[in-house]
Write a protein that holds these residues in place. Structure first.
Motif, PDB file in Angstrom:
ATOM      1  N   LEU A   1      11.095   2.092  -0.403  1.00 39.61           N
ATOM      2  CA  LEU A   1      10.032   1.091  -0.305  1.00 39.61           C
ATOM      3  C   LEU A   1      10.464   0.019   0.695  1.00 39.61           C
ATOM      4  O   LEU A   1      11.520  -0.609   0.533  1.00 39.61           O
ATOM      5  CB  LEU A   1       9.764   0.478  -1.681  1.00 39.61           C
ATOM      6  CG  LEU A   1       8.548  -0.449  -1.792  1.00 39.61           C
ATOM      7  CD1 LEU A   1       7.988  -0.434  -3.206  1.00 39.61           C
ATOM      8  CD2 LEU A   1       8.873  -1.870  -1.375  1.00 39.61           C
ATOM      9  N   VAL A   2       9.649  -0.145   1.752  1.00 41.45           N
ATOM     10  CA  VAL A   2       9.943  -1.102   2.814  1.00 41.45           C
ATOM     11  C   VAL A   2       8.847  -2.161   2.813  1.00 41.45           C
ATOM     12  O   VAL A   2       7.656  -1.815   2.850  1.00 41.45           O
ATOM     13  CB  VAL A   2       9.979  -0.403   4.191  1.00 41.45           C
ATOM     14  CG1 VAL A   2      10.197  -1.418   5.311  1.00 41.45           C
ATOM     15  CG2 VAL A   2      11.055   0.675   4.226  1.00 41.45           C
ATOM     16  N   THR A   3       9.226  -3.429   2.732  1.00 43.13           N
ATOM     17  CA  THR A   3       8.211  -4.483   2.818  1.00 43.13           C
ATOM     18  C   THR A   3       8.064  -4.919   4.266  1.00 43.13           C
ATOM     19  O   THR A   3       9.051  -5.033   5.003  1.00 43.13           O
ATOM     20  CB  THR A   3       8.566  -5.683   1.927  1.00 43.13           C
ATOM     21  OG1 THR A   3       9.909  -6.086   2.193  1.00 43.13           O
ATOM     22  CG2 THR A   3       8.441  -5.318   0.464  1.00 43.13           C
ATOM     23  N   ILE A   4       6.822  -5.171   4.682  1.00 47.06           N
ATOM     24  CA  ILE A   4       6.559  -5.507   6.081  1.00 47.06           C
ATOM     25  C   ILE A   4       5.808  -6.839   6.165  1.00 47.06           C
ATOM     26  O   ILE A   4       4.782  -7.036   5.526  1.00 47.06           O
ATOM     27  CB  ILE A   4       5.778  -4.386   6.814  1.00 47.06           C
ATOM     28  CG1 ILE A   4       4.481  -4.029   6.086  1.00 47.06           C
ATOM     29  CG2 ILE A   4       6.645  -3.139   6.981  1.00 47.06           C
ATOM     30  CD1 ILE A   4       3.579  -3.069   6.864  1.00 47.06           C
TER      31      ILE A   4
ATOM     32  N   VAL B   1      13.672  -3.557  -3.424  1.00 47.12           N
ATOM     33  CA  VAL B   1      13.130  -3.216  -2.100  1.00 47.12           C
ATOM     34  C   VAL B   1      14.264  -2.607  -1.267  1.00 47.12           C
ATOM     35  O   VAL B   1      15.386  -3.113  -1.275  1.00 47.12           O
ATOM     36  CB  VAL B   1      12.574  -4.496  -1.422  1.00 47.12           C
ATOM     37  CG1 VAL B   1      12.283  -4.267   0.038  1.00 47.12           C
ATOM     38  CG2 VAL B   1      11.322  -4.970  -2.156  1.00 47.12           C
ATOM     39  N   ASP B   2      13.980  -1.527  -0.539  1.00 47.60           N
ATOM     40  CA  ASP B   2      15.028  -0.860   0.243  1.00 47.60           C
ATOM     41  C   ASP B   2      15.271  -1.530   1.588  1.00 47.60           C
ATOM     42  O   ASP B   2      16.380  -1.464   2.123  1.00 47.60           O
ATOM     43  CB  ASP B   2      14.662   0.610   0.438  1.00 47.60           C
ATOM     44  CG  ASP B   2      14.674   1.342  -0.891  1.00 47.60           C
ATOM     45  OD1 ASP B   2      15.760   1.468  -1.472  1.00 47.60           O
ATOM     46  OD2 ASP B   2      13.594   1.733  -1.376  1.00 47.60           O
TER      47      ASP B   2
ATOM     48  N   LEU C   1       5.288   1.735   2.862  1.00 44.38           N
ATOM     49  CA  LEU C   1       5.293   0.438   3.539  1.00 44.38           C
ATOM     50  C   LEU C   1       4.401  -0.479   2.718  1.00 44.38           C
ATOM     51  O   LEU C   1       3.262  -0.109   2.396  1.00 44.38           O
ATOM     52  CB  LEU C   1       4.730   0.563   4.958  1.00 44.38           C
ATOM     53  CG  LEU C   1       5.457   1.508   5.917  1.00 44.38           C
ATOM     54  CD1 LEU C   1       4.723   1.547   7.268  1.00 44.38           C
ATOM     55  CD2 LEU C   1       6.905   1.057   6.118  1.00 44.38           C
ATOM     56  N   VAL C   2       4.899  -1.644   2.372  1.00 43.57           N
ATOM     57  CA  VAL C   2       4.120  -2.562   1.536  1.00 43.57           C
ATOM     58  C   VAL C   2       3.874  -3.854   2.296  1.00 43.57           C
ATOM     59  O   VAL C   2       4.815  -4.534   2.713  1.00 43.57           O
ATOM     60  CB  VAL C   2       4.842  -2.867   0.209  1.00 43.57           C
ATOM     61  CG1 VAL C   2       4.037  -3.867  -0.615  1.00 43.57           C
ATOM     62  CG2 VAL C   2       5.057  -1.580  -0.583  1.00 43.57           C
ATOM     63  N   GLU C   3       2.585  -4.175   2.461  1.00 41.22           N
ATOM     64  CA  GLU C   3       2.177  -5.426   3.097  1.00 41.22           C
ATOM     65  C   GLU C   3       1.616  -6.349   2.014  1.00 41.22           C
ATOM     66  O   GLU C   3       0.928  -5.887   1.106  1.00 41.22           O
ATOM     67  CB  GLU C   3       1.078  -5.130   4.125  1.00 41.22           C
ATOM     68  CG  GLU C   3       0.465  -6.376   4.741  1.00 41.22           C
ATOM     69  CD  GLU C   3      -0.841  -6.059   5.464  1.00 41.22           C
ATOM     70  OE1 GLU C   3      -0.786  -5.735   6.654  1.00 41.22           O
ATOM     71  OE2 GLU C   3      -1.914  -6.140   4.828  1.00 41.22           O
TER      72      GLU C   3
END
Ligand code: SF4
Ligand code: SF4
Length: 254
Positions: free
Chosen positions: A82-85, A132-133, A58-60
Motif C-alpha cells: 500500500l503506497v500513499t500518494i 503504509v509501505d 495507490l491511496v490518495e
C-alpha cells in the motif's frame, strides 16, 4: 499460455483527485504501464472493477469520516503493498486546517445546511490508521517519481526516491540561492526534493508543497526567516500549510 499480470488498485479518500490524475498524465508511459499491470480498480480510468486482493494499491486522500476510517482498513486488508500518494494521504492535506480550528464553526460558516454534514473533527494521514509501505510526497505528486515507485514495487525493490531537500535540486540546476542573494524567504532547506526546484528557478520562494524532507532542521530555518524579517505569526503560517496535520507553535526563544 497467458501470464497473469500483477494487479493495481487506485483508491480515493478526502482529496481533489490531482494525484490520481498524475498517473493518467503519464501520457508517454501509460500504455507501457497498462501492459505491465492489470488495472483492477481505478474509477477514474476504468469502469470495470476486479475483486481483490491487489498486488499494489495507490491511496490518495486523507481520513475525514468514520466511514473512511473503516474503509481504509478494508483497503489495507486487500492490498499486498500500500503506497500513499500526495499531501492529503501522507499528511492530512489542506483539509487538515480544521485540525487547528473549531470544526463546527467551519461547517456552519461553509455549508447552508450543516446538519447534513457528517465529519470527524480532524483530517489525518493514512499512516495514522493503517501500516503504509511507502509514502510519496507532493501536491500533486511528480509523475516521474510515481513511475519509479510503481516500477520498484512491481519488481520487488526499494523505490529510488531521494530524501534530500529542494536545495539539493537548486544546486543540481545551478540556481543562485534566492534566499542568500535576494533575501527571499524559502522553505527549500526543509522541503522534500521532487519538483526539480521549480519555484526558486523562477525566483519564487518554495512554500513546501512536497512536504518535509527527512530530518528537516526547522529550528535553524526559523532563525533565518526571523533574520529575513518574518514574525512568529508569519512563520507559523508558512509552516502550517497542507502538509501538516499536527503542529507546535513557533516559540520566540527557539
Ligand atoms: S533558493 Fe531555496 S531551495 Fe534553492 S538553494 Fe536557496 S534556500 Fe534552497
Ligand atoms: S513549493 Fe517548493 S516543493 Fe512545491 S513546486 Fe515550489 S519549489 Fe517545489
Amino acid at each position: 499460455m497467458s501470464v497473469e499480470r500483477p494487479t493495481l488498485a487506485v483508491w480515493k479518500f478526502a482529496s481533489c483527485d490531482g494525484c490520481q490524475l498524475t498517473l493518467l498524465d503519464c501520457e508517454d508511459e501509460l500504455l507501457a504501464v497498462a501492459g505491465e499491470v492489470e488495472i483492477a480498480y481505478f474509477l477514474e480510468a476504468r469502469r470495470a472493477t476486479l475483486e481483490g486482493p491487489y498486488d499494489v494499491s495507490l491511496v490518495e486522500g486523507s481520513i475525514t469520516t468514520a466511514h473512511d476510517a473503516e474503509r481504509i482498513r478494508d483497503v489495507r486488508a486487500q492490498s499486498r503493498k500500500l503506497v500513499t500518494i500526495g499531501a492529503c494521504a501522507t499528511a492530512g492535506g489542506i483539509q487538515a486546517l480544521k485540525n487547528f480550528a473549531d470544526v463546527d464553526e467551519f461547517i456552519s460558516t461553509v455549508y447552508a445546511t450543516p446538519e447534513y454534514v457528517s465529519t470527524l473533527e480532524t483530517s489525518t494521514p493514512i499512516s495514522a490508521h493503517v501500516p503504509v509501505d511507502f509514502e510519496l510526497h507532493g501536491c500533486p505528486i511528480n509523475k516521474r517519481q510515481l513511475l519509479e515507485v510503481l516500477t520498484a514495487f512491481l519488481h520487488g525493490r526499494k523505490p529510488n526516491i531521494p530524501s534530500t531537500s529542494v536545495c539539493t535540486e537548486c544546486k543540481q540546476r545551478g540556481n543562485v540561492c534566492i534566499t542568500v542573494a535576494h533575501g527571499t524567504p524559502c522553505l527549500g532547506p526543509v522541503t522534500h526534493a521532487g519538483c526539480g526546484a521549480l519555484c526558486p528557478t523562477y525566483n519564487r520562494g518554495c512554500y513546501g508543497c512536497f512536504g518535509p524532507m527527512e530530518t528537516p532542521n526547522t529550528v535553524s530555518l526559523t532563525r533565518r526567516l526571523r533574520v529575513l524579517g518574518m514574525d512568529d505569526r508569519a512563520i507559523d503560517r508558512v509552516f502550517r500549510t497542507f502538509n501538516v496535520s499536527e503542529f507546535d507553535e513557533v516559540r520566540a526563544d527557539e
